[in-house]
Scaffold this active site. Structure first.
Site: not given
Length: 127
Positions: A1-3, A72
């Site tokens: 899920m990190p960007f 993010t």
């Protein structure tokens, strides 16, 4: 899920950029419990006029090898996990590709889980 967004001065070889992404992903897997295949990263390279930073802010001596990393992430991590991530990131990046610890700037942007869509217009993490 990190960007992940990675900004650095232009001119580093592809192997160096690959070492950056691999190191960051290892740190995320180890400290934020990110699945190994959950990898979404952008690398942007900048000439000197478009890569602006203070080389001694907070008494940290930075060089033109500075790498700025913006992650993010969902707002589900503890302070301890964040501190562990920061330390693991600089350790991984020091090991490969050989960055000085002083040349790693990290910024976390936390969002609520329903702010993610990984395709098809679906809010994948919405409850």
């Amino acid at each position: 899920m990190p960007f992940t967004r990675i900004a650095l001065r232009a001119g580093k070889p592809v192997q160096y950029r690959k070492a950056l992404t691999d190191s960051i992903q290892r740190a995320l897997v180890a400290t934020f419990n990110v699945p190994k295949d959950d990898i979404f990263m952008l690398i942007s390279e900048h000439d000197a006029a478009n890569f602006v930073y203070d080389n001694q802010y907070l008494n940290v001596q930075r060089t033109d090898d500075l790498v700025m990393i913006q992650l993010t992430v969902s707002n589900t991590r503890t302070l301890e996990q964040k501190k562990a991530l920061y330390q693991r990131l600089v350790d991984e990046l020091h090991e490969s590709p050989g960055l000085r610890r002083e040349d790693v700037l990290i910024s976390l942007v936390e969002v609520v889980k329903e702010n993610w869509s990984f395709g098809n217009g679906i809010a994948h993490y919405a409850l």
